[in-house]
Design a protein around this motif. Structure first.
Motif, PDB file in Angstrom:
ATOM      1  N   ASP A   2      35.201  50.910  58.129  1.00 23.15           N
ATOM      2  CA  ASP A   2      34.386  51.613  57.152  1.00 23.15           C
ATOM      3  C   ASP A   2      34.760  51.065  55.774  1.00 23.15           C
ATOM      4  OD1 ASP A   2      33.306  53.377  55.296  1.00 23.15           O
ATOM      5  OD2 ASP A   2      33.733  55.157  56.513  1.00 23.15           O
ATOM      6  N   LEU A   3      33.907  50.218  55.238  1.00 25.53           N
ATOM      7  CA  LEU A   3      34.228  49.543  53.972  1.00 25.53           C
ATOM      8  C   LEU A   3      34.381  50.515  52.817  1.00 25.53           C
ATOM      9  CD1 LEU A   3      32.053  46.319  54.228  1.00 25.53           C
ATOM     10  CD2 LEU A   3      34.487  46.609  54.694  1.00 25.53           C
ATOM     11  N   ALA A   4      33.638  51.609  52.829  1.00 23.93           N
ATOM     12  CA  ALA A   4      33.767  52.602  51.760  1.00 23.93           C
ATOM     13  C   ALA A   4      35.158  53.242  51.792  1.00 23.93           C
ATOM     14  CB  ALA A   4      32.683  53.666  51.885  1.00 23.93           C
ATOM     15  N   ARG A   5      35.644  53.566  52.991  1.00 25.21           N
ATOM     16  CA  ARG A   5      36.996  54.133  53.124  1.00 25.21           C
ATOM     17  C   ARG A   5      38.045  53.111  52.709  1.00 25.21           C
ATOM     18  NH1 ARG A   5      38.145  56.033  58.850  1.00 25.21           N
ATOM     19  NH2 ARG A   5      40.159  56.539  57.923  1.00 25.21           N
ATOM     20  N   LEU A   6      37.840  51.852  53.105  1.00 23.40           N
ATOM     21  CA  LEU A   6      38.765  50.789  52.737  1.00 23.40           C
ATOM     22  C   LEU A   6      38.838  50.643  51.225  1.00 23.40           C
ATOM     23  CD1 LEU A   6      40.569  48.396  53.676  1.00 23.40           C
ATOM     24  CD2 LEU A   6      38.523  47.005  53.646  1.00 23.40           C
ATOM     25  N   GLU A   7      37.687  50.611  50.563  1.00 26.92           N
ATOM     26  CA  GLU A   7      37.642  50.471  49.107  1.00 26.92           C
ATOM     27  C   GLU A   7      38.310  51.665  48.435  1.00 26.92           C
ATOM     28  OE1 GLU A   7      34.433  50.030  45.467  1.00 26.92           O
ATOM     29  OE2 GLU A   7      33.749  49.810  47.536  1.00 26.92           O
ATOM     30  N   LYS A   8      38.014  52.885  48.913  1.00 25.60           N
ATOM     31  CA  LYS A   8      38.602  54.081  48.313  1.00 25.60           C
ATOM     32  C   LYS A   8      40.120  54.063  48.422  1.00 25.60           C
ATOM     33  CE  LYS A   8      38.561  59.101  48.618  1.00 25.60           C
ATOM     34  NZ  LYS A   8      38.049  60.268  49.329  1.00 25.60           N
ATOM     35  N   LEU A   9      40.620  53.690  49.576  1.00 23.78           N
ATOM     36  CA  LEU A   9      42.069  53.651  49.784  1.00 23.78           C
ATOM     37  C   LEU A   9      42.718  52.571  48.920  1.00 23.78           C
ATOM     38  CD1 LEU A   9      44.259  55.116  51.284  1.00 23.78           C
ATOM     39  CD2 LEU A   9      43.876  53.610  53.217  1.00 23.78           C
TER      40      LEU A   9
END
Length: 85
Positions: free
Chosen positions: A73-80
């Motif tokens: 999940d790229l959005a989760r990766l970016e957020k983290l």
């Protein structure tokens, strides 16, 4: 999913070093040491924490965020990732 212990070993070493440096900063403040010395040590702690975080990201974050199909999940990766910035 757990991170590979061999991959996180450098981060653990950095975090242990940061732990010691942070204890030294606290001790310096309690002793009323020179401001420049305290800030220098505090910067070293901050850098050690940042490096540990980035090492964990580089070695295993993708593995941590992959779903059952191996998709990330790229959005989760970016957020983290941005939480470390």
């Amino acid at each position: 999913m757990e991170l590979d212990p061999e991959q996180v070993r450098p981060s653990i070493t950095r975090l242990r070093r940061a732990h010691g440096q942070l204890a030294a900063v606290i001790r310096m403040l309690e002793e009323g040491r020179d401001c420049e010395e305290v800030v220098t040590q505090l910067a070293a702690v901050s850098k050690a924490l940042d490096r540990a975080g980035y090492t964990i990201i580089a070695s295993g974050l993708r593995q941590c965020l992959a779903d059952e199909d191996g998709e990330v999940d790229l959005a989760r990766l970016e957020k983290l990732f941005l939480s470390l910035a």
